[in-house]
Design a protein around this motif. Structure first.
Motif, PDB file in Angstrom:
ATOM      1  N   TYR A  12       0.862  -1.194   0.000  1.00 35.26           N
ATOM      2  CA  TYR A  12       0.000   0.000   0.000  1.00 35.26           C
ATOM      3  C   TYR A  12       0.886   1.228   0.000  1.00 35.26           C
ATOM      4  N   ARG A  13       0.471   2.222  -0.790  1.00 32.46           N
ATOM      5  CA  ARG A  13       1.290   3.435  -0.897  1.00 32.46           C
ATOM      6  C   ARG A  13       0.508   4.706  -0.623  1.00 32.46           C
ATOM      7  N   ARG A  14      -0.780   4.566  -0.319  1.00 32.12           N
ATOM      8  CA  ARG A  14      -1.583   5.736   0.082  1.00 32.12           C
ATOM      9  C   ARG A  14      -2.272   5.392   1.392  1.00 32.12           C
ATOM     10  N   LEU A  63      12.686   8.704  -0.195  1.00 35.92           N
ATOM     11  CA  LEU A  63      12.128   7.462  -0.756  1.00 35.92           C
ATOM     12  C   LEU A  63      11.608   7.658  -2.176  1.00 35.92           C
ATOM     13  N   ALA A  64      11.683   6.594  -2.974  1.00 28.24           N
ATOM     14  CA  ALA A  64      11.091   6.621  -4.321  1.00 28.24           C
ATOM     15  C   ALA A  64       9.932   5.623  -4.349  1.00 28.24           C
ATOM     16  N   TRP A  65       8.836   6.065  -4.935  1.00 29.81           N
ATOM     17  CA  TRP A  65       7.601   5.284  -4.891  1.00 29.81           C
ATOM     18  C   TRP A  65       7.206   4.790  -6.272  1.00 29.81           C
ATOM     19  N   GLY A 119       1.336  -1.527   4.541  1.00 27.49           N
ATOM     20  CA  GLY A 119       2.581  -0.801   4.273  1.00 27.49           C
ATOM     21  C   GLY A 119       3.215  -1.220   2.980  1.00 27.49           C
ATOM     22  N   CYS A 120       4.449  -0.786   2.842  1.00 24.11           N
ATOM     23  CA  CYS A 120       5.191  -1.078   1.615  1.00 24.11           C
ATOM     24  C   CYS A 120       6.675  -1.169   1.945  1.00 24.11           C
ATOM     25  N   MET A 121       7.323  -2.183   1.376  1.00 24.59           N
ATOM     26  CA  MET A 121       8.787  -2.262   1.485  1.00 24.59           C
ATOM     27  C   MET A 121       9.365  -1.281   0.475  1.00 24.59           C
ATOM     28  N   MET A 143      19.159  -1.303   4.906  1.00 28.08           N
ATOM     29  CA  MET A 143      18.722  -2.426   4.079  1.00 28.08           C
ATOM     30  C   MET A 143      17.363  -2.165   3.415  1.00 28.08           C
ATOM     31  N   LEU A 144      16.415  -1.702   4.176  1.00 27.25           N
ATOM     32  CA  LEU A 144      15.044  -1.492   3.675  1.00 27.25           C
ATOM     33  C   LEU A 144      14.345  -0.465   4.559  1.00 27.25           C
ATOM     34  N   VAL A 145      13.439   0.261   3.961  1.00 22.61           N
ATOM     35  CA  VAL A 145      12.541   1.114   4.743  1.00 22.61           C
ATOM     36  C   VAL A 145      11.133   0.552   4.587  1.00 22.61           C
ATOM     37  N   LYS A 154      -7.364   0.754  -2.678  1.00 19.72           N
ATOM     38  CA  LYS A 154      -7.755  -0.621  -2.967  1.00 19.72           C
ATOM     39  C   LYS A 154      -6.692  -1.218  -3.896  1.00 19.72           C
ATOM     40  N   VAL A 155      -6.207  -2.388  -3.516  1.00 16.97           N
ATOM     41  CA  VAL A 155      -5.205  -3.071  -4.337  1.00 16.97           C
ATOM     42  C   VAL A 155      -5.784  -4.425  -4.720  1.00 16.97           C
ATOM     43  N   VAL A 156      -5.775  -4.729  -6.002  1.00 11.94           N
ATOM     44  CA  VAL A 156      -6.303  -6.023  -6.446  1.00 11.94           C
ATOM     45  C   VAL A 156      -5.224  -6.805  -7.196  1.00 11.94           C
ATOM     46  N   LYS A 167       4.005  -5.285 -14.953  1.00 14.61           N
ATOM     47  CA  LYS A 167       3.954  -3.945 -14.361  1.00 14.61           C
ATOM     48  C   LYS A 167       2.606  -3.701 -13.683  1.00 14.61           C
ATOM     49  N   TYR A 168       2.653  -3.234 -12.441  1.00 13.14           N
ATOM     50  CA  TYR A 168       1.400  -2.864 -11.765  1.00 13.14           C
ATOM     51  C   TYR A 168       0.894  -1.566 -12.399  1.00 13.14           C
ATOM     52  N   TRP A 169      -0.403  -1.321 -12.242  1.00 10.83           N
ATOM     53  CA  TRP A 169      -1.012  -0.136 -12.864  1.00 10.83           C
ATOM     54  C   TRP A 169      -2.203   0.328 -12.052  1.00 10.83           C
TER      55      TRP A 169
HETATM   56  C1  LIG Z   1      12.653  -5.949  -1.837  1.00 10.65           C
HETATM   57  C2  LIG Z   1      11.529  -5.055  -2.277  1.00 10.65           C
HETATM   58  C3  LIG Z   1      11.793  -3.732  -2.569  1.00 10.65           C
HETATM   59  C4  LIG Z   1      10.761  -2.879  -2.947  1.00 10.65           C
HETATM   60  N1  LIG Z   1      11.034  -1.550  -3.161  1.00 10.65           N
HETATM   61  C5  LIG Z   1      10.021  -0.717  -3.492  1.00 10.65           C
HETATM   62  C6  LIG Z   1      10.288   0.671  -3.671  1.00 10.65           C
HETATM   63  O1  LIG Z   1      11.420   1.129  -3.567  1.00 10.65           O
HETATM   64  N2  LIG Z   1       9.242   1.490  -3.949  1.00 10.65           N
HETATM   65  C7  LIG Z   1       7.963   1.014  -4.061  1.00 10.65           C
HETATM   66  O2  LIG Z   1       7.036   1.809  -4.285  1.00 10.65           O
HETATM   67  N3  LIG Z   1       7.671  -0.310  -3.903  1.00 10.65           N
HETATM   68  C8  LIG Z   1       8.673  -1.172  -3.620  1.00 10.65           C
HETATM   69  N4  LIG Z   1       8.407  -2.511  -3.437  1.00 10.65           N
HETATM   70  C9  LIG Z   1       7.029  -3.019  -3.550  1.00 10.65           C
HETATM   71  C10 LIG Z   1       6.813  -3.815  -4.851  1.00 10.65           C
HETATM   72  O3  LIG Z   1       6.649  -2.920  -5.908  1.00 10.65           O
HETATM   73  C11 LIG Z   1       5.562  -4.712  -4.675  1.00 10.65           C
HETATM   74  O4  LIG Z   1       5.875  -5.729  -3.768  1.00 10.65           O
HETATM   75  C12 LIG Z   1       5.098  -5.318  -6.004  1.00 10.65           C
HETATM   76  O5  LIG Z   1       4.626  -4.311  -6.861  1.00 10.65           O
HETATM   77  C13 LIG Z   1       4.013  -6.364  -5.811  1.00 10.65           C
HETATM   78  O6  LIG Z   1       2.926  -5.825  -5.117  1.00 10.65           O
HETATM   79  P1  LIG Z   1       2.383  -6.553  -3.816  1.00 10.65           P
HETATM   80  O7  LIG Z   1       3.437  -6.341  -2.739  1.00 10.65           O
HETATM   81  O8  LIG Z   1       1.100  -5.894  -3.478  1.00 10.65           O
HETATM   82  O9  LIG Z   1       2.259  -8.010  -4.144  1.00 10.65           O
HETATM   83  C14 LIG Z   1       9.434  -3.377  -3.060  1.00 10.65           C
HETATM   84  C15 LIG Z   1       9.180  -4.730  -2.768  1.00 10.65           C
HETATM   85  C16 LIG Z   1      10.209  -5.553  -2.380  1.00 10.65           C
HETATM   86  C17 LIG Z   1       9.908  -6.995  -2.055  1.00 10.65           C
END
Ligand SMILES: Cc1cc2nc3c(=O)[nH]c(=O)nc-3n(C[C@H](O)[C@H](O)[C@H](O)COP(=O)(O)O)c2cc1C
Length: 189
Positions: A12-14, A63-65, A119-121, A143-145, A154-156, A167-169
């Motif tokens: 999730y990014r929002r 961070l880059a999204w 959240g989001c890695m 290592m990671l944020v 909503k994510v599907v 590519k996600y969209w």
């Molecule tokens: C190791 C790793 C690094 C990632 N880095 C980023 C990032 O820098 N920016 C971002 O927006 N998403 C990042 N992501 C999220 C991925 O884009 C996301 O896992 C992928 O699009 C699949 O979506 P899902 O996690 O909902 O299955 C990262 C995911 C992983 C596992």
């Protein structure tokens, strides 16, 4: 149940930025990482927690999204994460972190999902700038944020189409679509 949790645990990014996350919640999530597997049981990971708006702003700017969403610069003010967990590798404990940080990140995000958060890695991090902004000593590798908050999108999941595009969209209603390869495509023997 694990499958349900994994299905719900999307990137999730929002977020509802106004929904605060308490320090104790972050500590509870890191505790899940603490209890997870670690190569050689060396446990070299350390963590920085943030749920304070000023510290959050320092982290956010490094961070880059969503690299595939070319027209989206990342969450706007009001939709930004309300907390972060930064995963560090302590080079005084180990020189190689293998996949410890990935396992820790997944444990934390599953725990967040269970708590109604998401959240989001983020690996696309300006590490030098982040190190400077938070005065992170050189012995710790960034290592990671993990960005965390109450998800506002909503994510599907859908199947990868015949063109093989992974590519996600986002659609016109801002629903985020994530193509996943099929089981038959990934089990090769
Ligand atoms: C190791 C790793 C690094 C990632 N880095 C980023 C990032 O820098 N920016 C971002 O927006 N998403 C990042 N992501 C999220 C991925 O884009 C996301 O896992 C992928 O699009 C699949 O979506 P899902 O996690 O909902 O299955 C990262 C995911 C992983 C596992």
């Amino acid at each position: 149940m694990v499958r349900d949790l994994i299905l719900k645990n999307r990137s999730y990014r929002r977020f509802y930025q106004e929904v605060a996350i308490e320090p104790e919640t972050l500590r509870g999530l890191v505790d899940l990482a603490r209890l997870s597997a670690s190569a050689g049981n060396r446990q070299p990971l350390k963590y920085i927690l943030s749920c304070d708006p000023e510290k959050n702003a320092l982290i956010f700017s490094q961070l880059a999204w969503a690299a595939y969403l070319k027209d989206w610069p990342g969450p706007s003010e009001g939709e930004r994460p309300s907390a972060y967990i930064i995963i560090l590798g302590d080079t005084e404990v180990s020189q190689s972190f293998l996949c410890d940080h990935g396992i820790a990140a997944q444990s934390i995000l599953l725990g967040a999902t269970e708590r109604g958060l998401g959240g989001c890695m983020i690996a696309s991090v300006k590490v030098d700038e982040l190190r400077k902004a938070l005065s992170i000593p050189p012995r710790y590798e960034i290592m990671l944020v993990l960005a965390l908050g109450k998800p506002k999108e909503k994510v599907v999941i859908e199947s990868v189409g015949p063109d093989g595009d992974i590519k996600y969209w986002r659609d016109s209603e801002s629903v985020h679509h994530v193509p996943k390869r099929s089981l038959d495509d990934i089990i090769i023997g």
